[in-house]
Design a protein around this motif. Structure first.
Motif, short mmCIF file in Angstrom:
data_model
loop_
_atom_site.label_atom_id
_atom_site.label_comp_id
_atom_site.label_asym_id
_atom_site.label_seq_id
_atom_site.Cartn_x
_atom_site.Cartn_y
_atom_site.Cartn_z
N VAL A 1 1.17 -1.16 0.16
CA VAL A 1 -0.38 -0.11 0.27
C VAL A 1 0.90 0.52 0.25
CG1 VAL A 1 -2.26 -0.80 1.22
CG2 VAL A 1 -0.01 0.03 2.10
N GLY A 2 2.06 1.08 -0.54
CA GLY A 2 3.21 2.23 -0.39
C GLY A 2 3.55 2.31 1.01
N ILE A 3 3.39 2.16 2.21
CA ILE A 3 4.43 2.30 3.36
C ILE A 3 5.31 1.49 3.73
CG2 ILE A 3 3.80 2.43 5.66
CD1 ILE A 3 0.45 2.23 5.67
N MET A 4 7.06 2.81 3.61
CA MET A 4 7.77 1.80 4.32
C MET A 4 8.02 2.34 5.10
SD MET A 4 11.59 2.51 2.51
CE MET A 4 11.36 1.73 0.94
N SER A 5 7.65 0.79 6.61
CA SER A 5 7.03 0.68 7.48
C SER A 5 8.56 -0.08 7.99
CB SER A 5 6.31 0.03 7.59
OG SER A 5 6.38 -0.01 9.06
N LEU A 6 9.63 0.60 9.07
CA LEU A 6 10.56 0.22 9.54
C LEU A 6 10.47 -0.66 10.79
CD1 LEU A 6 13.82 2.62 8.42
CD2 LEU A 6 12.20 0.42 7.02
N ALA A 7 9.17 -1.01 11.28
CA ALA A 7 8.22 -1.08 12.48
C ALA A 7 8.79 -2.48 12.88
CB ALA A 7 7.61 -0.23 12.62
N PRO A 8 8.57 -3.90 11.51
CA PRO A 8 8.20 -5.17 11.79
C PRO A 8 9.61 -5.45 13.30
CG PRO A 8 9.75 -4.74 9.71
CD PRO A 8 9.65 -3.61 10.26
N MET A 9 10.61 -5.14 12.98
CA MET A 9 11.25 -5.90 14.49
C MET A 9 11.34 -5.79 16.22
SD MET A 9 13.25 -7.85 12.29
CE MET A 9 13.92 -9.01 14.01
N GLY A 10 10.34 -4.36 15.79
CA GLY A 10 9.83 -4.04 17.45
C GLY A 10 8.26 -5.27 17.63
N PHE A 11 7.83 -5.22 16.53
CA PHE A 11 6.54 -5.74 16.89
C PHE A 11 6.25 -7.13 17.15
CE2 PHE A 11 4.84 -2.39 13.89
CZ PHE A 11 4.09 -1.72 15.52
N ALA A 12 7.87 -7.73 16.36
CA ALA A 12 8.52 -9.13 16.62
C ALA A 12 9.06 -9.48 18.09
CB ALA A 12 9.86 -9.62 15.83
N ALA A 13 9.61 -7.91 18.98
CA ALA A 13 10.31 -7.87 19.37
C ALA A 13 9.30 -8.53 20.64
CB ALA A 13 10.77 -6.99 20.21
N VAL A 14 8.04 -7.72 20.55
CA VAL A 14 6.57 -7.61 21.44
C VAL A 14 6.09 -8.92 21.31
CG1 VAL A 14 3.89 -7.39 21.73
CG2 VAL A 14 5.62 -5.02 20.90
N GLY A 15 5.69 -10.22 19.76
CA GLY A 15 5.25 -11.11 19.90
C GLY A 15 6.58 -12.60 20.90
N GLY A 16 7.57 -12.09 20.55
CA GLY A 16 8.22 -13.12 21.04
C GLY A 16 8.74 -13.09 22.79
N TYR A 17 8.68 -11.57 23.33
CA TYR A 17 9.17 -11.66 24.65
C TYR A 17 7.05 -12.56 25.49
CZ TYR A 17 13.36 -9.96 25.41
OH TYR A 17 14.63 -9.23 25.40
N THR A 18 5.83 -11.37 24.33
CA THR A 18 4.84 -12.24 25.06
C THR A 18 4.66 -13.42 25.39
OG1 THR A 18 4.09 -9.51 24.47
CG2 THR A 18 2.54 -11.17 24.52
N ALA A 19 5.42 -14.36 23.89
CA ALA A 19 5.19 -15.43 24.09
C ALA A 19 5.71 -16.25 25.32
CB ALA A 19 5.43 -16.25 22.89
N ALA A 20 7.10 -15.76 25.33
CA ALA A 20 8.34 -16.23 26.38
C ALA A 20 7.85 -16.14 27.91
CB ALA A 20 9.46 -15.51 25.95
N LEU A 21 7.20 -14.67 27.55
CA LEU A 21 6.76 -14.34 29.24
C LEU A 21 5.08 -15.21 29.72
CD1 LEU A 21 7.01 -9.98 29.78
CD2 LEU A 21 8.79 -11.96 30.67
N LEU A 22 4.76 -15.23 28.89
CA LEU A 22 3.31 -16.24 28.94
C LEU A 22 3.35 -18.00 29.46
CD1 LEU A 22 0.92 -14.72 26.40
CD2 LEU A 22 0.59 -14.42 28.85
N ALA A 23 4.65 -18.13 28.62
CA ALA A 23 5.49 -19.80 28.82
C ALA A 23 6.36 -19.45 29.54
CB ALA A 23 6.19 -20.20 27.43
N THR A 24 6.89 -18.84 30.64
CA THR A 24 7.70 -18.98 31.69
C THR A 24 7.02 -18.90 33.12
OG1 THR A 24 8.90 -17.05 30.98
CG2 THR A 24 9.78 -18.59 30.07
N GLU A 25 6.68 -17.44 33.15
CA GLU A 25 5.63 -17.03 34.12
C GLU A 25 4.23 -17.46 34.48
OE1 GLU A 25 8.01 -15.19 36.22
OE2 GLU A 25 9.37 -15.23 34.46
N ALA A 26 3.24 -17.49 33.31
CA ALA A 26 1.96 -17.21 33.04
C ALA A 26 1.49 -18.78 33.10
CB ALA A 26 0.95 -16.81 32.55
N GLU A 27 3.31 -19.41 32.66
CA GLU A 27 2.58 -21.18 31.80
C GLU A 27 1.72 -21.18 31.24
OE1 GLU A 27 3.38 -23.41 35.14
OE2 GLU A 27 4.77 -23.14 36.16
#
Length: 301
Positions: A32-58
């Motif tokens: 759509v004509g957007i040059m977004s350089l944010a995907p690594m930030g959103f990948a960090a959100v996904g990675g850390y959220t999944a990690a915390l939910l698995a290790t802390e909340a089980e």
């Protein structure tokens, strides 16, 4: 299904599949004509959220990945309005600032264990899961490509003012694309966390983003299959060039990418490129027209 692969090949295949999700994320906004350089930030959100939910909340693996994907998409939707108000290079810089802010918050937060990252994440990801995630992603991308939304996205990319004149809500098209791209990047980050069992803020740097953007630019924005096939092809090529050493590998890789961009500046999925090739082949195979020799003049004495 993939037991015949040795551990190194298995790791390379899984890396290529997760990288393909990131490439698909960038393609959605690039479409759509957007040059977004944010995907690594959103990948960090996904990675850390999944990690915390698995290790802390089980929380179970599937539930944790789903929550991580939705949270990344939600953050993308939250920050889409201010980012989409920017134009050109300012939009790219704004999205990069957003990604860097996310990574910095992760690095300084005690909840995420700061710069040390999180270890002991359950190894739940199998290659079959990655293939299934990609199949679902490809189906959604193809349905979107063939839908009214896909045609509207193409119109927005080609000419924003003309799209508005046709009654297309440009902001809504870009908002949806930005949000979906954020969710895809979050999914890639969550799957990566459960594949490596350890994550740290250093994983979400600029180097991976450059590789992903290179694949998207070479593949083009004509169709999602272009960047995907380029990702697989160039990943295989990089693995085959390992024998030459890292320096020569980067040189050969860079030269090939420059040549491709010179031949196909709009990417390998640009249909006009192949129409031009077919036209030149037809012209080359077309027989040359016969030229009649002029009749000899008859002179009378």
């Amino acid at each position: 299904m993939f037991d015949w692969l040795d551990p190194l090949q298995h790791f390379q295949l899984d890396t290529a599949l997760i990288l393909t999700l990131l490439v698909a994320s960038v393609h959605v906004t690039f479409r759509v004509g957007i040059m977004s350089l944010a995907p690594m930030g959103f990948a960090a959100v996904g990675g850390y959220t999944a990690a915390l939910l698995a290790t802390e909340a089980e929380l179970p693996f599937v539930a944790g990945v789903a929550v991580a994907t939705l949270l990344a998409g939600g953050i993308g939707a939250l920050f889409a309005p201010p980012v989409l108000r920017l134009r050109g290079i300012y939009m790219a810089l704004g999205s990069l600032a957003l990604a860097q802010a996310i990574v910095v918050l992760i690095r300084i937060s005690d909840v995420t264990n700061g710069p040390n990252g999180i270890a002991g994440i359950p190894l739940e990801v199998k290659t079959e899961y990655l293939v299934l995630a990609l199949i679902v992603t490809f189906v959604v991308l193809e349905l979107g490509h063939r839908s009214h939304f896909g045609r509207a996205a193409k119109a927005v990319r080609l000419d924003e003012r003309t799209a508005e004149g046709l009654g297309i809500n440009v902001f809504r098209v870009r908002f949806v694309s930005f949000t979906v791209a954020a969710a895809l990047a979050g999914l890639a980050g969550a799957l990566e966390a459960h594949r490596t069992s350890v994550i740290s803020p250093d994983q979400y740097g600029f180097a991976t983003l450059v590789i992903v953007f290179t694949y998207v630019l070479v593949g083009g924005n004509g169709h999602w299959a272009g960047p995907v096939l380029v990702t697989w092809g160039l990943t295989i090529m990089r693995d085959m060039l390992e024998f030459a050493g890292s320096n020569w590998e980067d040189i050969i890789y860079g030269v090939l990418l420059v040549l491709v961009l010179l031949v196909a500046p709009n990417g390998l999925s640009d249909r006009s490129l192949y129409r031009g090739i077919r036209r030149r082949l037809r012209e080359r195979n077309r027989p040359a027209p016969e030229i009649d020799e002029p009749a000899e003049k008859v002179t009378t004495p």
